[in-house]
Write a protein that holds these residues in place. Structure first.
Motif, short mmCIF file in Angstrom:
data_model
loop_
_atom_site.label_atom_id
_atom_site.label_comp_id
_atom_site.label_asym_id
_atom_site.label_seq_id
_atom_site.Cartn_x
_atom_site.Cartn_y
_atom_site.Cartn_z
N ALA A 160 0.81 -1.22 0.00
CA ALA A 160 0.00 0.00 0.00
C ALA A 160 0.84 1.27 0.00
CB ALA A 160 -0.94 0.00 1.20
N GLY A 161 2.08 1.18 0.46
CA GLY A 161 2.96 2.34 0.43
C GLY A 161 2.67 3.37 1.50
N VAL A 162 2.18 2.90 2.66
CA VAL A 162 1.87 3.85 3.73
C VAL A 162 3.09 4.18 4.58
CG1 VAL A 162 -0.56 3.20 3.80
CG2 VAL A 162 1.06 2.06 5.32
N GLU A 163 4.21 3.56 4.32
CA GLU A 163 5.45 3.83 5.04
C GLU A 163 6.55 4.18 4.04
OE1 GLU A 163 6.11 4.07 8.27
OE2 GLU A 163 4.03 3.64 8.77
N ASP A 164 7.58 4.86 4.53
CA ASP A 164 8.70 5.24 3.68
C ASP A 164 9.88 4.27 3.78
OD1 ASP A 164 7.36 7.52 2.79
OD2 ASP A 164 8.11 8.72 4.46
N ASP A 165 9.78 3.30 4.67
CA ASP A 165 10.85 2.32 4.87
C ASP A 165 10.35 0.94 4.46
OD1 ASP A 165 12.80 4.10 6.05
OD2 ASP A 165 11.48 4.15 7.82
N PRO A 166 11.28 0.01 4.22
CA PRO A 166 10.87 -1.35 3.87
C PRO A 166 10.09 -2.01 5.01
CG PRO A 166 13.21 -1.00 3.45
CD PRO A 166 12.73 0.18 4.21
N GLY A 167 9.16 -2.88 4.63
CA GLY A 167 8.34 -3.59 5.61
C GLY A 167 8.53 -5.09 5.51
N ALA A 168 7.49 -5.82 5.87
CA ALA A 168 7.56 -7.28 5.94
C ALA A 168 7.84 -7.93 4.59
CB ALA A 168 6.25 -7.83 6.51
N VAL A 169 7.31 -7.38 3.52
CA VAL A 169 7.52 -8.00 2.20
C VAL A 169 9.00 -7.95 1.84
CG1 VAL A 169 6.97 -7.90 -0.26
CG2 VAL A 169 5.16 -7.56 1.44
N GLU A 170 9.60 -6.77 1.94
CA GLU A 170 11.02 -6.66 1.60
C GLU A 170 11.89 -7.45 2.58
OE1 GLU A 170 14.50 -3.37 0.87
OE2 GLU A 170 12.45 -2.84 0.36
N PHE A 202 4.29 -15.00 11.60
CA PHE A 202 5.39 -15.32 10.68
C PHE A 202 5.85 -14.08 9.90
CE2 PHE A 202 3.69 -19.82 10.86
CZ PHE A 202 4.69 -20.25 11.72
N CYS A 203 4.91 -13.23 9.51
CA CYS A 203 5.29 -11.98 8.82
C CYS A 203 6.13 -11.10 9.74
CB CYS A 203 4.05 -11.24 8.35
SG CYS A 203 3.15 -12.09 7.04
N THR A 204 5.74 -11.04 11.00
CA THR A 204 6.49 -10.26 11.98
C THR A 204 7.87 -10.86 12.21
OG1 THR A 204 4.43 -9.60 13.05
CG2 THR A 204 6.43 -9.34 14.34
N MET A 205 7.94 -12.17 12.31
CA MET A 205 9.24 -12.84 12.50
C MET A 205 10.18 -12.56 11.33
SD MET A 205 8.01 -16.53 14.00
CE MET A 205 9.59 -17.29 13.67
N ALA A 206 9.64 -12.57 10.12
CA ALA A 206 10.48 -12.30 8.95
C ALA A 206 11.13 -10.94 9.07
CB ALA A 206 9.65 -12.38 7.66
N PHE A 207 10.41 -9.98 9.62
CA PHE A 207 10.94 -8.64 9.77
C PHE A 207 11.87 -8.53 10.98
CE2 PHE A 207 10.92 -4.18 11.03
CZ PHE A 207 11.16 -3.56 9.81
N ASP A 208 11.45 -9.08 12.10
CA ASP A 208 12.19 -8.90 13.35
C ASP A 208 13.45 -9.74 13.49
OD1 ASP A 208 10.35 -7.07 14.19
OD2 ASP A 208 9.37 -8.40 15.62
N SER A 209 13.44 -10.94 12.89
CA SER A 209 14.57 -11.84 13.14
C SER A 209 15.12 -12.56 11.92
CB SER A 209 14.18 -12.87 14.22
OG SER A 209 13.09 -13.66 13.77
N ALA A 210 14.47 -12.43 10.78
CA ALA A 210 14.95 -13.05 9.53
C ALA A 210 15.28 -14.53 9.69
CB ALA A 210 16.14 -12.29 8.98
N ILE A 223 22.73 -9.97 7.57
CA ILE A 223 23.53 -8.75 7.80
C ILE A 223 24.14 -8.29 6.49
CG2 ILE A 223 25.62 -7.87 8.93
CD1 ILE A 223 23.33 -8.18 10.88
N GLU A 224 24.69 -9.23 5.72
CA GLU A 224 25.31 -8.88 4.43
C GLU A 224 24.31 -8.26 3.48
OE1 GLU A 224 26.91 -11.49 0.77
OE2 GLU A 224 28.00 -11.83 2.65
N GLN A 225 23.08 -8.75 3.49
CA GLN A 225 22.03 -8.23 2.60
C GLN A 225 21.35 -6.99 3.18
OE1 GLN A 225 19.27 -11.44 1.82
NE2 GLN A 225 20.84 -12.72 0.90
N GLU A 226 21.84 -6.52 4.31
CA GLU A 226 21.25 -5.35 4.98
C GLU A 226 19.75 -5.54 5.19
OE1 GLU A 226 22.43 -1.69 3.14
OE2 GLU A 226 24.57 -2.18 3.31
N HIS A 227 19.40 -6.66 5.81
CA HIS A 227 18.01 -6.99 6.11
C HIS A 227 17.34 -5.80 6.80
CE1 HIS A 227 14.68 -8.79 8.34
NE2 HIS A 227 14.63 -9.65 7.34
N PRO A 228 16.19 -5.35 6.30
CA PRO A 228 15.60 -4.12 6.83
C PRO A 228 15.20 -4.19 8.30
CG PRO A 228 14.13 -5.17 5.25
CD PRO A 228 15.42 -5.90 5.19
N GLY A 229 14.69 -5.32 8.75
CA GLY A 229 14.29 -5.42 10.15
C GLY A 229 15.48 -5.42 11.08
#
Length: 176
Positions: free
Chosen positions: A24-34, A113-121, A130-136
């Protein structure tokens, strides 16, 4: 696309490209999808791979019912959940995760699971994330390893040492 829109509803992010409908683009930073929510959901260790199409279909069915009840016109060029605006997506997910909803465990698990992908990869090795600069992990300030690839923490997070290292711990941090 439906599951991407669901993940974006849980942890919103910036659109990947101007015509992106899933995010939806409601944020300016990467979210769960990225952050890899879809990769985590499809990871064989979760055992959800064969169920994801059905879960997306169920979510779209709920979106159609939501739109019909609220007289929301859906764009037929995209899946029903994707066609909802962000506020409607959020309201629907809140209803699906409500303790009284009979499918709550499914939707709460998907959100977790979506939250985990962001918070802990968990779908990536930590060095890879870390190498891929994971957004979360980047947002959380997860420190990179030392130059030799090992993590050492000279400052204790609790501002005090909680326990002494085992006497047989090697200089690389491994137990003997």
């Amino acid at each position: 696309m439906t599951l991407e829109a669901f993940a974006d509803t849980i942890i919103p992010g910036v659109r990947r490209f101007p015509e992106d409908r899933a995010i939806a683009g409601v944020e300016d930073d990467p979210g769960a999808v990225e952050a890899g929510a879809l990769e985590l959901l499809a990871h064989p260790a979760l055992g959800l791979t064969d169920a994801l199409d059905g879960i997306a279909g169920l979510l779209n069915m709920h979106a159609q019912n939501y739109a019909r009840i609220r007289q929301v016109t859906l764009d037929l060029m995209v899946p029903p959940f994707v066609a909802l605006d962000f506020d409607d997506r959020t309201a629907l997910v809140q209803a699906l995760t409500d303790p009284s909803h009979p499918e709550r465990e499914v939707w709460f698990g998907m959100a977790l699971f979506c939250t985990m992908a962001f918070d802990s990869a968990p779908h990536l090795s930590t060095p890879q994330a870390i190498e891929q600069e994971h957004p979360g992990l980047r947002l959380l300030g997860f420190a990179p390893p030392d130059s030799d690839g090992l993590w050492r923490f000279p400052r204790f997070s609790y501002q005090r040492q909680l326990a002494a290292p085992h006497p047989q711990t090697t200089s690389t941090g491994n137990p003997a």
